[in-house]
Enzyme design. Structure first.
Site, mmCIF file in Angstrom:
data_model
loop_
_atom_site.group_PDB
_atom_site.id
_atom_site.type_symbol
_atom_site.label_atom_id
_atom_site.label_comp_id
_atom_site.label_asym_id
_atom_site.label_seq_id
_atom_site.Cartn_x
_atom_site.Cartn_y
_atom_site.Cartn_z
ATOM 1 C CD GLU A 34 -6.511 -11.786 4.065
ATOM 2 O OE1 GLU A 34 -5.446 -11.969 3.460
ATOM 3 O OE2 GLU A 34 -6.851 -12.441 5.065
ATOM 4 N NE ARG A 258 4.678 -7.769 -1.375
ATOM 5 C CZ ARG A 258 3.430 -8.179 -1.181
ATOM 6 N NH1 ARG A 258 2.889 -9.073 -1.989
ATOM 7 N NH2 ARG A 258 2.723 -7.714 -0.191
ATOM 8 C CE LYS A 268 -2.874 -6.439 3.805
ATOM 9 N NZ LYS A 268 -4.127 -6.797 3.147
HETATM 10 P P1 ATP Z 1 0.501 -7.503 2.792
HETATM 11 O O1 ATP Z 1 1.654 -8.427 2.593
HETATM 12 O O2 ATP Z 1 0.880 -6.113 3.108
HETATM 13 O O3 ATP Z 1 -0.538 -8.039 3.724
HETATM 14 P P2 ATP Z 1 -1.086 -8.456 0.691
HETATM 15 O O4 ATP Z 1 -0.591 -8.744 -0.654
HETATM 16 O O5 ATP Z 1 -1.362 -9.599 1.568
HETATM 17 O O6 ATP Z 1 -0.154 -7.396 1.368
HETATM 18 P P3 ATP Z 1 -3.735 -7.862 -0.091
HETATM 19 O O7 ATP Z 1 -4.792 -7.207 0.692
HETATM 20 O O8 ATP Z 1 -3.870 -9.298 -0.388
HETATM 21 O O9 ATP Z 1 -2.369 -7.578 0.660
HETATM 22 O O10 ATP Z 1 -3.443 -7.040 -1.413
HETATM 23 C C1 ATP Z 1 -4.402 -6.497 -2.267
HETATM 24 C C2 ATP Z 1 -3.753 -6.273 -3.600
HETATM 25 O O11 ATP Z 1 -2.669 -5.369 -3.484
HETATM 26 C C3 ATP Z 1 -3.199 -7.575 -4.160
HETATM 27 O O12 ATP Z 1 -3.559 -7.677 -5.520
HETATM 28 C C4 ATP Z 1 -1.733 -7.428 -3.970
HETATM 29 O O13 ATP Z 1 -1.039 -8.111 -4.954
HETATM 30 C C5 ATP Z 1 -1.516 -5.913 -4.055
HETATM 31 N N1 ATP Z 1 -0.336 -5.516 -3.288
HETATM 32 C C6 ATP Z 1 -0.106 -5.750 -1.991
HETATM 33 N N2 ATP Z 1 1.104 -5.288 -1.628
HETATM 34 C C7 ATP Z 1 1.661 -4.754 -2.729
HETATM 35 C C8 ATP Z 1 2.915 -4.121 -3.012
HETATM 36 N N3 ATP Z 1 3.846 -3.958 -2.077
HETATM 37 N N4 ATP Z 1 3.132 -3.686 -4.267
HETATM 38 C C9 ATP Z 1 2.195 -3.843 -5.202
HETATM 39 N N5 ATP Z 1 1.013 -4.428 -5.023
HETATM 40 C C10 ATP Z 1 0.738 -4.886 -3.794
HETATM 41 MG MG MG Z 2 -2.634 -11.152 0.956
#
Ligand code: ATP
Ligand code: MG
Length: 554
Positions: A34, A258, A268
């Site tokens: 995102e 994660r 983020k």
């Molecule tokens: P954040 O909580 O930091 O905003 P998010 O999951 O909302 O992270 P996205 O942009 O939706 O961020 O993530 C893109 C991809 O990266 C998704 O498939 C998500 O599952 C993966 N991802 C995000 N954070 C992690 C993590 N800590 N470990 C492994 N994969 C991750």
């Molecule tokens: Mg997300």
């Protein structure tokens, strides 16, 4: 990556699918960020996984921006995400945007309405929360659940047309208000948001929810293995339900744990707070666990990839030791970084028997670990700098560096002996008067003198001043996200220390931003983008000390 390495659970699933001819053995993954922030170390793990699987099984991996929530998304983030993935060394098969599917997703929603599987609900957020019920307690139907198909079609079109204000109505899937999985109790699939979108502008004022956009986007792209993090495991039945009801390409979702790393924040939202509240200089501050921060800090892309490969995938969350990441950084830099000499805390040495005005050129290997690294020239003359702590006035027995009456070798140069210590009025050492042994030149030493210590130095006549930014951990606790109180209570007040009096060898004047070096005996450093010809600026990447490697040998 060794061939013998056993398969992880995702590779096992994929190999089983290939063997069974599922999708004709085709493997198509995607990385779906995102664009609401910069990517961090957790995303790096997801990138290596998704792109890595596509590479391994000769498939494809899409980069899909999951940009269905216009309030938090920006083009700046889109650009940074692309730059970070490329820097990590991966190429996407297609660059796609969920927002490009808005019309298609809208039509999917209309299809559900036509099948009697979705309805427009005028209930308020509170009323809908009340209707939801709870675990073990069935929900109640919304009074709008029985709206006719034609009324729903009309109202949904009016929602799209902008007839209603934010929050006045939503579109809900009609599934089961007593379903044991609360996510299937008539979830909201569209909401009204009169918000400008970074790509579609003002074309839309209704936006699909994550659950309605994600699986269908996967399906539109015919993704075979849609890998996401564990918290989405309960969303999987919903993911499958939409695909099934719409009769579209059957993508499948798989979950992995994660990744989080000690002393780092992998959210983020929290990283944005650090940026907005000025705790760091920006998303790419070298202390940040973002990919751009690590890049600016001097971490090689290969080290980040090696780290992600080493920690692999897991089905359960755990905190990975930051030492593992630093181990990978050292291992890569040991191969790739040229060795140079930099004196971080200088004290002057005067060679009283070296002719004033004379200068000689010494040739040094850039990196004995890498034959291709070549050599460089350094100057040597009467006045030099050495590290203040390589000298001791009252040295204990085992001190093999410089002390009154003791000798030490200057790396790539001569053996010197200290004869006199010069101090200012307050007793601070200002100069060390030494003599050098003319026959002791490195490579052609006929002096017959044995010394135990070798120290680094720079020629005072040609040395260049540099600003060196020394870094410590950004947080004082291992798991700041789960520590007591607010995570910001645990910010390390000493996470950066400025050194403005370092003296570095003149060859570094040519170094470009991003270039990485080993400052001999001091650690790995890289040129910061703030560096100019008039003011060289280096970031400390990582120290030489390797506590993790020692742990591994134990
Ligand atoms: P954040 O909580 O930091 O905003 P998010 O999951 O909302 O992270 P996205 O942009 O939706 O961020 O993530 C893109 C991809 O990266 C998704 O498939 C998500 O599952 C993966 N991802 C995000 N954070 C992690 C993590 N800590 N470990 C492994 N994969 C991750
Ligand atoms: Mg997300």
């Amino acid at each position: 990556m060794s061939e013998e390495k056993s398969l992880n659970f995702l590779e096992e699933i994929i190999e089983k699918d290939i063997a069974a001819g599922v999708n004709n053995g085709r493997v198509h993954t995607r990385f779906p960020p995102e664009p609401n922030g910069y990517l961090h170390i957790g995303h790096a793990s997801s990138i290596c996984l998704n792109f890595g699987l596509a590479q391994k099984y000769k498939g494809q991996c899409n980069l899909r921006f999951d940009d269905t929530n216009p309030s938090t998304e920006e083009t700046e983030y889109v650009d940074s995400i692309k730059a970070d993935i490329q820097w990590l060394g991966f190429e996407w098969s297609n660059e796609l945007y969920a927002s490009d599917y808005f019309e298609k997703l809208y039509q999917f929603a209309v299809q559900l309405i036509e099948k009697g599987l979705a309805y427009v609900d005028d209930s308020s957020a509170e009323q809908m929360a009340d209707q939801k019920g709870d675990i073990g307690k069935a929900g109640t139907d919304s009074p709008f659940r029985s709206r006719s198909i034609s009324e729903n079609i009309e109202l949904f079109a009016a929602m799209r047309a902008g007839t209603f204000p934010d929050g006045a109505k939503v579109l809900r899937a009609k599934i089961d208000m007593s379903h044991p999985n609360l996510l299937l109790r008539d979830p909201i699939i569209y909401r009204i948001k009169h918000v400008h979108h970074h790509r579609t502008g003002d074309a839309w004022c209704i936006y699909p929810m994550y659950d309605f956009a994600h699986g269908q986007s996967d399906s539109i792209e015919e993704i075979t293995h849609s890998i996401c993090t564990l918290e989405f495991i309960h969303h999987r039945p919903l993911y499958d339900w939409f695909i099934q009801q719409l009769g579209i390409f059957p993508s499948h979702q798989y979950e992995f744990a994660r990744r989080s790393v000690s002393y780092m924040i992998t959210s983020k939202r929290k990283l944005l707070q650090l940026v907005n509240e000025g705790h760091v200089s920006g998303w790419d501050d070298p202390r940040m666990p973002t990919i751009s921060g690590m890049r600016r800090r001097g971490y090689p892309a290969a080290a980040v990839r090696q780290f992600c490969d080493m920690i692999g995938v897991a089905k359960r969350e755990n905190l990975v030791d930051i030492g593992v990441l630093e181990f990978c950084v050292r291992e890569q830099l040991n191969k790739s970084a040229n060795r140079v000499m930099a004196v971080l805390d200088p004290v002057k040495v005067v060679l009283t028997n070296y002719e004033a005005g004379k200068s000689e050129v010494l040739i040094a290997d850039n990196n004995t670990e890498n034959e291709q690294a070549g050599t460089r020239a350094m100057t040597f003359s009467r006045e030099l700098y050495i590290e203040r702590d390589d000298f001791m006035e009252d040295a204990p027995k085992k001190f093999f560096r410089l002390a009154p009456g003791l000798s030490v070798r200057l790396k790539h140069a001569y053996i010197i002996t200290c004869n006199e210590v010069i101090k200012d009025e307050s007793g601070n050492i200002t100069e060390l008067h030494c003599t050098y042994n003319v026959d002791s030149k490195s490579g052609s030493d006929t002096s017959g003198i044995q010394v135990k210590g070798v120290i680094h130095w720079v020629d005072a006549a040609t040395a260049v001043n540099a600003e060196i930014r020394m870094y410590n951990r950004l947080f004082t606790v291992e798991d700041p996200a789960n520590a007591e109180g607010d995570f910001k209570d645990h910010i390390n007040a000493h996470s950066m220390e400025l050194n403005v009096h370092a003296k570095i060898e003149a060859s570094l004047l040519k170094a470009l931003p991003g270039e990485q070096f080993q400052f001999m005996r001091k650690g790995y450093f890289c040129v910061d983008r703030d560096s100019t010809v008039d003011k060289l600026v280096f970031n400390q990447t990582v120290s030489l000390k390797d506590t993790f490697a020692k742990e591994m040998k134990k």
